[in-house]
Design an enzyme around this catalytic site. Structure first.
Site, short mmCIF file in Angstrom:
data_model
loop_
_atom_site.label_atom_id
_atom_site.label_comp_id
_atom_site.label_asym_id
_atom_site.label_seq_id
_atom_site.Cartn_x
_atom_site.Cartn_y
_atom_site.Cartn_z
N HIS A 157 -10.13 -1.03 -6.82
CA HIS A 157 -10.02 0.18 -6.14
C HIS A 157 -8.95 1.01 -6.78
CE1 HIS A 157 -9.25 2.52 -2.39
NE2 HIS A 157 -7.93 2.26 -2.50
N ASP A 159 0.87 -1.17 0.02
CA ASP A 159 0.17 -0.09 -0.02
C ASP A 159 0.98 1.03 -0.10
OD1 ASP A 159 -2.19 1.69 0.36
OD2 ASP A 159 -3.02 0.94 2.08
#
Ligand code: HEM
Length: 406
Positions: free
Chosen positions: A314, A220
């Site tokens: 996403h 991330d």
């Protein structure tokens, strides 16, 4: 950019958030004068990030291993003068602690044996502060409550607040020390409203510096704006009003992850939800030879003709290309606060994002994510805040001085 700004940038290396900070020789004041004892271990302990400079620390620096996010409200009888006093005390203390020196007052010795461990203290102002401090005419137009988003499950007691602190360090004791000292110094001037503790990768935990992972297991932070990008400052730093020029806006969201549901999904399904491979973060549009930094191709199709990155993935829904160029610098931390009454983990992401203007950053992206993101069914947004983050303070100055005295 001044020498200090440069040295902070130098810490970043090339890859932006996710890298460990190395020790910087010579920049560390050390605690030796105040507390003769073992010198802080070279590396993690001795690493120091200067407090003073054109920008506040804790924005472009890699996220540390530990964070405390805290909000305070001005004390009921406090106004502009008390706010000024508080910001002077807090800035002086933050400068001392980030050099590895003890606090001037309320020193509790929790971090006595440690170096600064890359401590940063970042201050922000919530919208409600301005009326209370008699500064209503100086509140930036962009500093208004965030709109409600579909699916929000916000607890107002854990959101907003007049003053916001982000305290990061690569050691848990150093981070807590700073929180306690700053909180005690606020007595009579401001009262704690909420606090949250988070964590990230500890420097040295991986064989070489890599982008961190969140509690869903994904790499991330890959497609964050990079300090070397030509438009980095335009995306991250505010240009006005004058007192805020060079500062930023921080959006804070406590996002609980529904980890039981998530971990029941097979890995290939989890990868489709994000649009990236779980092992290494490579985009699903990149083919077998792709790596984490392979550019995402939102138009690529698979052998069956369907989009390689799903319509509700996403990374597609959050991408600047899907949101009129809206962008932000994400600098989040994981959290875990035990179990909820139903036995599920109270764990997730303390999402922190810095941007030049929330209306061209978080707001349009979250609007789209809340409706069309495949990830959102595994998330609950439980707390929220928006803060104006003033520019940094020069030596001898304090954060917010331009607002209060400009
Ligand atoms: C717990 C919640 C979230 C998780 C687990 C999560 C996870 C991820 C992951 C794994 C990536 C791909 C790697 C990367 O580029 O960093 C990513 C990208 C991104 N996320 Fe999130 N995210 C979350 C919430 C949010 C929120 C609330 C926003 C903003 C409103 C957001 C904005 C973005 C953006 C802008 C990207 C980069 C997209 C691109 O340009 O490729 N994320 N996120």
């Amino acid at each position: 950019m001044g020498a200090q700004g440069f040295s902070r940038r130098a810490l970043l290396g090339g890859a932006g958030a996710g890298l460990a900070v190395g020790a910087i020789g010579g920049a560390v004041g050390g605690r030796a004068a105040a507390s003769p004892g073992p010198a802080a271990a070279p590396g993690t302990g001795a690493a120091a990030v200067p407090f003073h400079g054109p920008r506040q620390a804790g924005i472009v620096e890699p996220a540390q291993a530990r964070v405390h996010l805290a909000a305070f409200d001005l004390a009921p009888a406090a106004g502009r003068e008390q706010l000024r006093t508080l910001l002077r005390i807090w800035s002086a203390t933050a400068a001392r602690l980030t050099r590895g020196e003890p606090a001037d007052g309320h020193e509790n010795q929790i971090a006595l044996d440690a170096g600064p461990c890359s401590l940063t203290v970042t201050f922000g102002f919530g919208a409600a502060l301005f009326d209370k401090a008699g500064l209503a005419d100086r509140r930036p137009e962009a500093l208004v409550p965030l709109p409600a988003f579909p699916g929000d499950a916000l607890d107002p007691a854990r959101g907003d607040g007049d003053l916001w602190l982000q305290i990061g360090a690569d050691d848990a004791l150093v981070a807590f020390h700073a929180l306690r000292v700053l909180q005690r110094q606020a007595a009579g001037l401001a009262v704690p409203r909420w606090q949250m503790a988070g964590f990230g990768r500890t420097p040295g935990a991986t064989a070489r510096p890599t982008t961190g992972r969140n509690l869903m297991g994904q790499v991330d932070g890959t497609n964050n704006p990079k300090p070397d990008d030509p438009d980095f400052a335009a995306k991250v730093f505010a240009t006005g009003p004058a007192w805020l020029a060079g500062g930023s806006y921080a959006v804070v969201r406590r996002i609980r992850m529904l980890l039981d549901d998530w971990e029941n999904q097979p890995t290939d399904r989890q990868e489709r939800v994000i649009g990236r491979r779980k092992t290494d973060g490579a985009p699903l549009s990149g083919g077998p030879g792709a790596g984490e930094t392979t550019p995402v191709d939102l138009t690529a199709t698979g052998p069956d003709g369907t989009l390689a990155i799903a319509p509700d993935a996403h990374v597609r829904v959050a991408a600047p290309a899907s949101n009129g160029g809206a962008a932000m610098l994400r600098r989040g931390f994981s959290y875990q606060d035990g179990l909820l009454a139903d036995g599920s983990p109270d764990a997730g992401l303390l999402f922190v994002a810095f941007q030049a203007d929330p209306a061209r950053g978080f707001v349009p992206v979250q609007r789209r994510l809340a409706r069309g993101d495949g990830l959102s069914r595994f998330l609950r947004h439980e707390a929220s805040g928006l803060y104006a983050v003033p520019p940094g303070a020069p030596e001898g100055g304090y954060v917010g001085q331009q607002l209060l005295e400009g």
